[in-house]
Design an enzyme around this catalytic site. Structure first.
Site, PDB file in Angstrom:
ATOM      1  N   ARG A  46      18.636   8.389  -7.642  1.00  0.00           N
ATOM      2  CA  ARG A  46      17.678   7.960  -6.605  1.00  0.00           C
ATOM      3  C   ARG A  46      17.928   8.755  -5.320  1.00  0.00           C
ATOM      4  O   ARG A  46      17.001   9.193  -4.641  1.00  0.00           O
ATOM      5  CB  ARG A  46      17.789   6.440  -6.354  1.00  0.00           C
ATOM      6  CG  ARG A  46      17.309   5.589  -7.539  1.00  0.00           C
ATOM      7  CD  ARG A  46      17.173   4.116  -7.180  1.00  0.00           C
ATOM      8  NE  ARG A  46      18.437   3.486  -6.824  1.00  0.00           N
ATOM      9  CZ  ARG A  46      19.318   2.965  -7.677  1.00  0.00           C
ATOM     10  NH1 ARG A  46      19.062   2.988  -8.979  1.00  0.00           N
ATOM     11  NH2 ARG A  46      20.442   2.413  -7.256  1.00  0.00           N
ATOM     12  N   LYS A 136       8.151  -1.442   7.996  1.00  0.00           N
ATOM     13  CA  LYS A 136       7.016  -1.826   7.142  1.00  0.00           C
ATOM     14  C   LYS A 136       7.277  -3.149   6.439  1.00  0.00           C
ATOM     15  O   LYS A 136       8.402  -3.425   6.021  1.00  0.00           O
ATOM     16  CB  LYS A 136       6.775  -0.759   6.080  1.00  0.00           C
ATOM     17  CG  LYS A 136       5.515  -0.987   5.264  1.00  0.00           C
ATOM     18  CD  LYS A 136       5.468  -0.171   3.990  1.00  0.00           C
ATOM     19  CE  LYS A 136       5.965  -0.974   2.806  1.00  0.00           C
ATOM     20  NZ  LYS A 136       5.759  -0.310   1.521  1.00  0.00           N
ATOM     21  N   GLU A 177       1.130  -4.405   6.513  1.00  0.00           N
ATOM     22  CA  GLU A 177       0.513  -4.028   5.233  1.00  0.00           C
ATOM     23  C   GLU A 177       0.067  -5.237   4.418  1.00  0.00           C
ATOM     24  O   GLU A 177       0.853  -5.795   3.658  1.00  0.00           O
ATOM     25  CB  GLU A 177       1.492  -3.178   4.388  1.00  0.00           C
ATOM     26  CG  GLU A 177       0.876  -2.740   3.062  1.00  0.00           C
ATOM     27  CD  GLU A 177       1.800  -1.890   2.189  1.00  0.00           C
ATOM     28  OE1 GLU A 177       2.974  -1.722   2.543  1.00  0.00           O
ATOM     29  OE2 GLU A 177       1.325  -1.409   1.146  1.00  0.00           O
ATOM     30  N   LYS A 219      -1.827  -1.022   7.642  1.00  0.00           N
ATOM     31  CA  LYS A 219      -1.787  -0.310   6.353  1.00  0.00           C
ATOM     32  C   LYS A 219      -2.521  -1.149   5.314  1.00  0.00           C
ATOM     33  O   LYS A 219      -1.921  -1.965   4.622  1.00  0.00           O
ATOM     34  CB  LYS A 219      -0.326  -0.068   5.933  1.00  0.00           C
ATOM     35  CG  LYS A 219      -0.185   0.594   4.569  1.00  0.00           C
ATOM     36  CD  LYS A 219       1.211   1.140   4.341  1.00  0.00           C
ATOM     37  CE  LYS A 219       1.365   1.629   2.913  1.00  0.00           C
ATOM     38  NZ  LYS A 219       2.566   2.437   2.718  1.00  0.00           N
ATOM     39  N   SER A 261      -2.133   3.704  -1.339  1.00  0.00           N
ATOM     40  CA  SER A 261      -2.947   4.244  -2.437  1.00  0.00           C
ATOM     41  C   SER A 261      -3.142   3.220  -3.546  1.00  0.00           C
ATOM     42  O   SER A 261      -4.172   3.249  -4.231  1.00  0.00           O
ATOM     43  CB  SER A 261      -2.366   5.551  -2.972  1.00  0.00           C
ATOM     44  OG  SER A 261      -1.077   5.420  -3.487  1.00  0.00           O
ATOM     45  N   GLY A 262      -2.198   2.350  -3.775  1.00  0.00           N
ATOM     46  CA  GLY A 262      -2.415   1.182  -4.621  1.00  0.00           C
ATOM     47  C   GLY A 262      -2.587   1.431  -6.108  1.00  0.00           C
ATOM     48  O   GLY A 262      -3.019   0.542  -6.832  1.00  0.00           O
ATOM     49  N   GLY A 263      -2.289   2.655  -6.581  1.00  0.00           N
ATOM     50  CA  GLY A 263      -2.440   2.938  -8.008  1.00  0.00           C
ATOM     51  C   GLY A 263      -3.620   3.857  -8.307  1.00  0.00           C
ATOM     52  O   GLY A 263      -3.913   4.141  -9.463  1.00  0.00           O
TER      53      GLY A 263
END
Ligand code: 13P
Length: 342
Positions: A46, A136, A177, A219, A261-263
């Site tokens: 990571r 965030k 968000e 967001k 973008s959410g997918g």
């Protein structure tokens, strides 16, 4: 920090047609994406992945701020530099995801509430000392039969507002968000109705909690049909629906809107952002920008595949997506840009 400085930071996050890069996947989410790509799911992998991202040449030409996760802000790049410093050297403001994730909401089957307020004041002050300039918090709202409920929307909006107030107290710009998910077969009209309800609730609570709107970034999700909806509207139609919703619900005092973008695929996320800026840019009170994770990272993750020798090609793919979104902010993105890369 003086009010003036916080407002300047908020404006800097959406300045110069650039946007934000979300690289704040939780460990389970990051591991899931690594597993799907056949990459070992270790702490070092990571770190190496995020190292590849923040050291990508030219990233700072398209990205104003990058959102880190707790694990990463405590790590160093291969060159021995703390991640927040490495970003700063690349001309990118460091941000930090501070929510503790969305959990099942008691009494509300199928709905979630985001946790993380308990020790937030102390954590924010530590992150500020580590060099973070913004934070965030993500709330998750699902659409299905009978949901979202008022109870779920209201509770999530209140948590977002309490978080935002604590951020401003700590001298960090809050990214607020509220994400209405794309999962399901609901229509674009249903997404519009839910998104407007959610945003109105969020701004109601931000007002009650005395959050300074000039010192935050929203967001949101775009207004889109569900992923399984048979009718998929054009980029122009989603742009119209999204901007209509935002104009109704988001006060003009907010300096910028940076979409998740959410997918969506990287190309769709660029095309839809582009359509909004082509059609409305000169008439909007706020900057219309991006804060994508998957829609910027996906091709790069696939190319990197956990291997050092793939770093330069992965970085190129990453910066290409960031560049496409910078062009979309100006309304100058086109599929020809994708061909150049190919
Ligand atoms: P996606 O762009 O992949 O939706 O991620 C944005 C984000 O930060 C989710 O919290």
């Amino acid at each position: 920090m003086s009010k003036g400085e916080l407002g300047k930071t908020a404006q800097a996050l959406v300045a110069g047609d650039k946007g934000l890069l979300a690289m704040d996947e939780s460990t389970p989410t990051c591991n899931k994406r690594f597993a799907a790509a056949g990459i070992p799911q270790t702490l070092e992998m990571r770190r190496a992945y995020r190292d590849m991202i923040v050291t990508a040449p030219g990233l700072g030409d398209c990205i104003n701020g990058a959102i880190l996760v707790d694990e990463t802000i405590r790590q160093q790049t291969k060159a021995g530099m703390p991640f927040a410093r490495a970003l700063q050297d690349a001309g990118i403001l460091a941000g930090i995801k501070v929510d503790a994730g969305a959990k099942e909401m008691a009494g509300h089957p199928g709905e979630k509430i985001t946790e993380g307020l308990d020790d937030l004041r102390d954590r924010l002050s530590e992150y500020a000392k580590m060099g973070a300039r913004f934070a965030k918090w993500r709330a998750v709202i699902a659409i299905n039969d009978g949901i979202p409920s008022e109870g779920c929307i209201d509770a999530n909006a209140l948590q977002l507002a309490l978080y935002a107030a604590l951020c401003q107290e700590a001298g960090l710009v809050p990214i607020v968000e509220p994400e209405v998910l794309m999962d399901g077969d609901h229509s674009m009209a249903r997404c519009a109705e839910v998104t407007e309800r959610v945003q109105r609730a969020v701004f109601h609570h931000l007002y009650l909690q005395r959050v300074s709107l000039e010192e935050m970034i929203l967001k949101p999700n775009m207004v889109l049909p569900g992923l399984e909806c048979p009718q998929q509207e054009s980029a122009e139609e989603t742009a119209d629906a999204t901007i209509q919703c935002l104009l109704r619900a988001v006060p003009a005092a907010v300096p910028g809107i940076a979409f998740l973008s959410g997918g969506q695929s990287g190309e769709l996320a660029s095309a839809r952002l582009n359509a909004m800026n082509v059609r409305f840019r000169s008439r909007l009170p706020w900057a219309v920008a991006f804060s994508y994770a998957r829609a910027i990272q996906e091709p790069a993750l696939e190319i990197w595949n956990g291997k050092d020798e793939n770093v330069p090609a992965a970085q190129k793919a990453l910066v290409h997506r960031a560049r496409c979104n910078k062009a979309a902010r100006r309304g100058e993105y086109s599929s020809a840009m994708e061909k150049e890369m190919a």
